[in-house]
Design a protein around this motif. Structure first.
Motif, PDB file in Angstrom:
ATOM      1  N   ALA B  15       0.829  -1.197   0.000  1.00  0.00           N
ATOM      2  CA  ALA B  15       0.000   0.000   0.000  1.00  0.00           C
ATOM      3  C   ALA B  15       0.865   1.248   0.000  1.00  0.00           C
ATOM      4  CB  ALA B  15      -0.920   0.003   1.228  1.00  0.00           C
ATOM      5  N   LEU B  16       1.919   1.236   0.821  1.00  0.00           N
ATOM      6  CA  LEU B  16       2.839   2.370   0.869  1.00  0.00           C
ATOM      7  C   LEU B  16       3.474   2.605  -0.483  1.00  0.00           C
ATOM      8  CD1 LEU B  16       3.663   4.117   3.197  1.00  0.00           C
ATOM      9  CD2 LEU B  16       5.559   2.614   3.630  1.00  0.00           C
ATOM     10  N   ALA B  17       3.906   1.503  -1.130  1.00  0.00           N
ATOM     11  CA  ALA B  17       4.547   1.632  -2.434  1.00  0.00           C
ATOM     12  C   ALA B  17       3.578   2.236  -3.442  1.00  0.00           C
ATOM     13  CB  ALA B  17       5.062   0.280  -2.910  1.00  0.00           C
ATOM     14  N   VAL B  18       2.330   1.748  -3.435  1.00  0.00           N
ATOM     15  CA  VAL B  18       1.357   2.241  -4.411  1.00  0.00           C
ATOM     16  C   VAL B  18       1.101   3.729  -4.180  1.00  0.00           C
ATOM     17  CG1 VAL B  18      -1.067   2.144  -5.035  1.00  0.00           C
ATOM     18  CG2 VAL B  18       0.260   0.060  -4.920  1.00  0.00           C
ATOM     19  N   VAL B  19       0.930   4.109  -2.900  1.00  0.00           N
ATOM     20  CA  VAL B  19       0.606   5.509  -2.616  1.00  0.00           C
ATOM     21  C   VAL B  19       1.761   6.427  -3.013  1.00  0.00           C
ATOM     22  CG1 VAL B  19       0.276   7.123  -0.723  1.00  0.00           C
ATOM     23  CG2 VAL B  19      -1.081   5.053  -0.834  1.00  0.00           C
ATOM     24  N   ILE B  20       2.975   6.069  -2.595  1.00  0.00           N
ATOM     25  CA  ILE B  20       4.108   6.951  -2.905  1.00  0.00           C
ATOM     26  C   ILE B  20       4.359   7.004  -4.409  1.00  0.00           C
ATOM     27  CG2 ILE B  20       6.564   7.303  -2.560  1.00  0.00           C
ATOM     28  CD1 ILE B  20       6.326   6.369   0.194  1.00  0.00           C
ATOM     29  N   PHE B  21       4.239   5.854  -5.069  1.00  0.00           N
ATOM     30  CA  PHE B  21       4.428   5.840  -6.510  1.00  0.00           C
ATOM     31  C   PHE B  21       3.393   6.699  -7.199  1.00  0.00           C
ATOM     32  CE2 PHE B  21       5.772   4.427 -10.460  1.00  0.00           C
ATOM     33  CZ  PHE B  21       4.723   3.952 -11.198  1.00  0.00           C
ATOM     34  N   ALA B  93      14.703   5.530 -12.589  1.00  0.00           N
ATOM     35  CA  ALA B  93      14.165   6.771 -12.037  1.00  0.00           C
ATOM     36  C   ALA B  93      13.028   6.472 -11.062  1.00  0.00           C
ATOM     37  CB  ALA B  93      13.673   7.676 -13.165  1.00  0.00           C
ATOM     38  N   ILE B  94      12.233   5.449 -11.366  1.00  0.00           N
ATOM     39  CA  ILE B  94      11.124   5.126 -10.477  1.00  0.00           C
ATOM     40  C   ILE B  94      11.618   4.393  -9.239  1.00  0.00           C
ATOM     41  CG2 ILE B  94       9.030   3.771 -10.271  1.00  0.00           C
ATOM     42  CD1 ILE B  94       8.496   4.249 -13.138  1.00  0.00           C
ATOM     43  N   LEU B  95      12.586   3.477  -9.422  1.00  0.00           N
ATOM     44  CA  LEU B  95      13.045   2.704  -8.280  1.00  0.00           C
ATOM     45  C   LEU B  95      13.747   3.567  -7.252  1.00  0.00           C
ATOM     46  CD1 LEU B  95      14.347  -0.587  -9.815  1.00  0.00           C
ATOM     47  CD2 LEU B  95      12.412  -0.259  -8.332  1.00  0.00           C
ATOM     48  N   ALA B  96      14.298   4.718  -7.711  1.00  0.00           N
ATOM     49  CA  ALA B  96      15.053   5.536  -6.767  1.00  0.00           C
ATOM     50  C   ALA B  96      14.155   6.160  -5.718  1.00  0.00           C
ATOM     51  CB  ALA B  96      15.810   6.624  -7.527  1.00  0.00           C
ATOM     52  N   ILE B  97      12.833   6.199  -5.945  1.00  0.00           N
ATOM     53  CA  ILE B  97      11.985   6.847  -4.941  1.00  0.00           C
ATOM     54  C   ILE B  97      11.674   5.930  -3.782  1.00  0.00           C
ATOM     55  CG2 ILE B  97      10.902   8.207  -6.715  1.00  0.00           C
ATOM     56  CD1 ILE B  97       8.470   6.600  -6.514  1.00  0.00           C
ATOM     57  N   SER B  98      12.191   4.697  -3.830  1.00  0.00           N
ATOM     58  CA  SER B  98      11.807   3.761  -2.784  1.00  0.00           C
ATOM     59  C   SER B  98      12.521   4.025  -1.472  1.00  0.00           C
ATOM     60  CB  SER B  98      12.090   2.332  -3.231  1.00  0.00           C
ATOM     61  OG  SER B  98      13.450   2.211  -3.562  1.00  0.00           O
ATOM     62  N   GLN B 116       8.184   5.328   4.191  1.00  0.00           N
ATOM     63  CA  GLN B 116       9.283   5.201   3.251  1.00  0.00           C
ATOM     64  C   GLN B 116       9.171   3.780   2.762  1.00  0.00           C
ATOM     65  OE1 GLN B 116      12.896   5.163   5.295  1.00  0.00           O
ATOM     66  NE2 GLN B 116      14.162   5.764   3.578  1.00  0.00           N
ATOM     67  N   ILE B 117       9.254   3.555   1.480  1.00  0.00           N
ATOM     68  CA  ILE B 117       8.946   2.211   0.990  1.00  0.00           C
ATOM     69  C   ILE B 117       9.915   1.188   1.567  1.00  0.00           C
ATOM     70  CG2 ILE B 117       8.687   0.793  -1.044  1.00  0.00           C
ATOM     71  CD1 ILE B 117       7.901   3.162  -2.578  1.00  0.00           C
ATOM     72  N   LEU B 118      11.225   1.519   1.559  1.00  0.00           N
ATOM     73  CA  LEU B 118      12.171   0.564   2.128  1.00  0.00           C
ATOM     74  C   LEU B 118      12.527   0.998   3.530  1.00  0.00           C
ATOM     75  CD1 LEU B 118      14.457  -0.190  -0.889  1.00  0.00           C
ATOM     76  CD2 LEU B 118      12.785  -1.633   0.156  1.00  0.00           C
ATOM     77  N   GLY B 119      11.556   1.385   4.290  1.00  0.00           N
ATOM     78  CA  GLY B 119      11.807   1.948   5.601  1.00  0.00           C
ATOM     79  C   GLY B 119      11.606   0.955   6.719  1.00  0.00           C
ATOM     80  N   ALA B 120      11.782   1.454   7.932  1.00  0.00           N
ATOM     81  CA  ALA B 120      11.714   0.587   9.107  1.00  0.00           C
ATOM     82  C   ALA B 120      10.282   0.159   9.365  1.00  0.00           C
ATOM     83  CB  ALA B 120      12.276   1.330  10.304  1.00  0.00           C
TER      84      ALA B 120
END
Lengths: 170, 402, 101
Positions: B15-21, B93-98, B116-120
């Motif tokens: 869900a976080l990934a979809v929203v931030i993307f 470019a898209i993967l860098a926002i993770s 943060q997608i790859l966050g704690a």
């Protein structure tokens, strides 16, 4: 069926297939791209082995800079594979090479059979593989190799500038 | 670790990934509209105002037009690489926002995770720490973007595309170094490679890192302009008018992908600048979680406006001038900044915010002041020489003609 | 962690592929790339054992190997460019056995 096994099998398969593709491919640009994919797969394997800094360094330096250099050279010299058409100097060079390769793999397997009963892995701390740990080890244990590597890089820079100069420049 | 925990973890992260993307992708049409309106304003004209109120539907109209254009495949091109090249530009470019944090930590019951997608992620059965080398991921993926450029130039099958692609990729490669080294100063002050730690360090120090690291911010901004091929470093786009850039042979949606990738990386670079130099998502006095992304977006819009402002104001830089600036000016300044920052952190570790800011601004004044003095003297001297030569020749001509 | 034998096997395969590539191929750039494959295989084993023994020495070693590979690739490609500039068209690697030229 742990996650690590799944990652290893998929990424290992990708790495092995692309490595073979580099050797087999006739088009030099395709070979460069296969090698980039191979480096990526190995970087993912590093991540599975908790080596975070080295994985990203591999992508940043190896796949992101060195391979671009290869790609530039291939494109600039426009070598797309007519070189292979010349005859072998010794006859049957390719099958001989393949046989020697199989021999080498057999040798590694025989040598590695003894290594199969390793004790299970030592438990690692939380910061294992992070930049801090690598930096600690690098600067407090291996400072001399680090400095020598920087001189090596200087030599490489000077060397490539000298090599790439045209004769009529000064 | 129970399976339900794992499932909830995957759901929350997805869900976080979809929203931030989605947030990032909606910035692209917003940026297109802002760019056209602001540049029109700078050039004293109106900009798009036919499609919808104030032309807000213009980006959608552009997208629809590009989708319905004919997809031409040049004959002498490498089909597979031709199709893959725009993707190789967009995907990094898209993967860098993770790894870019847009907000603080959200706590729902026993679970807490950072925006943060790859966050704690912390929950009773599962603790996933943040990615240790966050900034390295962004730098690694931006260096992978070079492949898209050079392969699209080569796979187009025309010599001019290839030359344009190689030039543009050489430009991107040259400015990756100052980009990374300028971030090193902020990393040294923050003490960690993780982006949330850098935001936290700015919160603790009480001052945004733009003050102690003003040189680094300027170098980062200029390098970011060049990385994303934005004016005044947008030679590939200019070559399109003159010879042909790396995306000449692309039409229709593939062309749109190139521009989407450019805007996406522009937004990513601005987000990085906000995180490293402008305090990130941290709101000074309020402690509300949802205010974080809003504050972050506000700072992001300011930086994006400056990007567009620079495009409308400055003339284009020639290619050799561009390379000279990158290697002879930006990289040494960034290295001097890192050495200076490391020196301060080593010898004055308890220095307060005011001291650090003063030192940073002083360094910026000294380096850029020195450079502009040198340039003024050099350019001035060369102008003097030229004048002398011209006047001398004219005097000779008069003397000979008499 | 998986048993270290898995990583040794994969690394051996990649190494041998690189070695056979150097022996069989004649295009100088592809030969350089096969050398990079071999270096990578070595790196993989280093990291696997470093994880096995929970020591950071392998990581430092890999760091330096990546740097040395970068230096070697730069100089090697420089040599190839210099050689190709002399002779127009493709060259045969086996004929490049003299230093003069």
């Amino acid at each position: 069926m742990t996650a690590e096994l799944v990652v290893f099998v998929t990424m290992g398969a990708v790495a092995a297939v692309t490595a073979a593709a580099v050797v087999i491919s006739k088009n030099a640009v395709h070979a460069v791209i296969y090698l980039v994919i191979n480096l990526f797969a190995i970087a993912v394997l590093y991540l599975a082995l908790s080596a975070q800094l080295v994985a990203f360094l591999q992508i940043l330096i190896y796949a992101g800079a060195i391979m671009v250099l290869f790609l530039f050279t291939v494109m600039m010299l426009n070598m797309t594979g007519a070189i292979e058409m010349t005859d072998d100097k010794l006859s049957k060079q390719k099958p001989l090479a393949l046989m020697l390769g199989l021999l080498l793999i057999a040798e590694v397997v025989v040598g590695a059979v003894g290594l199969l009963n390793q004790p299970s892995a030592v438990a690692i701390g939380e910061g294992f593989g992070s930049a801090k740990e690598v930096g600690n080890r690098l600067f407090f244990g291996y400072l001399l190799p680090f400095e020598i590597t920087s001189i090596l890089l200087l030599a490489a820079i000077v060397g490539s500038v000298v090599l790439a100069r045209r004769k009529d420049d000064d | 670790m129970p399976l339900s925990e794992l499932v909830i973890f995957i759901l929350i992260k997805a869900a976080l990934a979809v929203v931030i993307f989605a947030l990032w992708m909606t910035m692209v049409p917003v940026m297109i509209w802002i760019e056209r309106k602001v540049i029109a304003d700078i050039q004293a004209r109106l900009g798009p105002n036919r499609v919808g109120p104030f032309g807000v539907i213009q980006p959608i109209a552009d997208a629809v037009k590009l989708i319905f254009k004919e997809d031409i495949l040049p004959k002498s091109s490498d089909r597979v690489l031709y199709a893959l090249a725009p993707a190789m530009l967009m995907v990094p470019a898209i993967l860098a926002i993770s790894v870019i944090p847009i907000g603080g930590t959200v706590t729902i019951g026993a679970r807490s995770f950072s925006l943060q997608i790859l966050g704690a992620y912390k929950s009773p059965g599962l603790t996933v720490p943040e990615l240790d080398a966050g900034i390295l991921l962004v730098l690694a993926f931006s260096s992978l973007g070079v492949y898209g450029v050079v392969l699209s130039g080569w796979a187009s099958g025309s010599k001019y595309s290839m030359l344009g692609g190689m030039r543009s990729s050489a430009q991107m490669l040259s400015y990756e170094l100052p980009l990374g080294v300028s971030l090193l100063g902020a990393i040294v002050l923050g003490g960690s490679l993780k982006l949330t730690d850098i935001v936290a360090a700015q919160r603790e120090m009480g001052v945004w890192f733009i003050a102690p690291q003003l040189t680094a911010f300027i170098v980062f901004f200029i390098s970011g302009l060049s990385e994303t091929n934005r004016a005044p470093f947008d030679l590939p786009e200019a070559e399109q008018e003159l010879i042909g850039g790396y995306h000449t042979e692309y039409s229709g949606f593939r062309f749109a992908m190139f521009f989407m990738a450019e805007y996406l990386s522009m937004v990513t670079i601005s987000a990085l600048a906000v995180t490293f130099f402008l305090g990130g998502w941290h709101v000074p006095f309020f402690d509300v979680v949802w205010l974080g992304p809003v504050w972050f977006a506000a700072k992001l819009m300011v930086l994006l406006y400056i990007f567009v402002w620079v495009r409308g104001t400055l003339p284009r830089v020639r290619y050799d001038q561009l390379m000279r600036i990158g290697w002879k000016a930006m990289l040494p300044i960034a290295v001097i900044n890192v050495v200076f920052t490391a020196g301060i952190v080593t010898w004055a570790p308890k220095a307060g915010a005011v001291y650090l800011s003063g030192a940073g601004i002083g360094l910026a004044a000294v380096t850029f002041g020195v450079i502009s003095m040198v340039l003024r003297v050099k350019i001035g001297r060369s102008v003097d020489e030229r004048l002398r030569r011209v006047l001398g020749r004219r005097a000779e001509g008069e003397a000979a003609g008499q | 962690m998986l048993p270290v034998g898995y990583y040794i096997a994969l690394s051996a395969f990649i190494f041998v592929t690189g070695a056979v590539g150097v022996l069989v191929r004649r295009n100088p750039i592809i030969m350089l790339m096969c050398i990079e494959l071999m270096l990578n295989a070595g790196n993989l084993v280093l990291i696997a054992f470093s994880r096995q023994n929970a020591s950071m020495d392998g990581h430092v070693f890999v760091f330096i190997v990546i740097t040395a590979a970068a230096a070697e690739a730069a100089v090697g490609l420089g040599i190839i460019v210099a050689v190709f500039r002399q002779k127009s068209g493709d060259i045969d690697m086996d004929k490049l056995s003299e230093m003069k030229g």
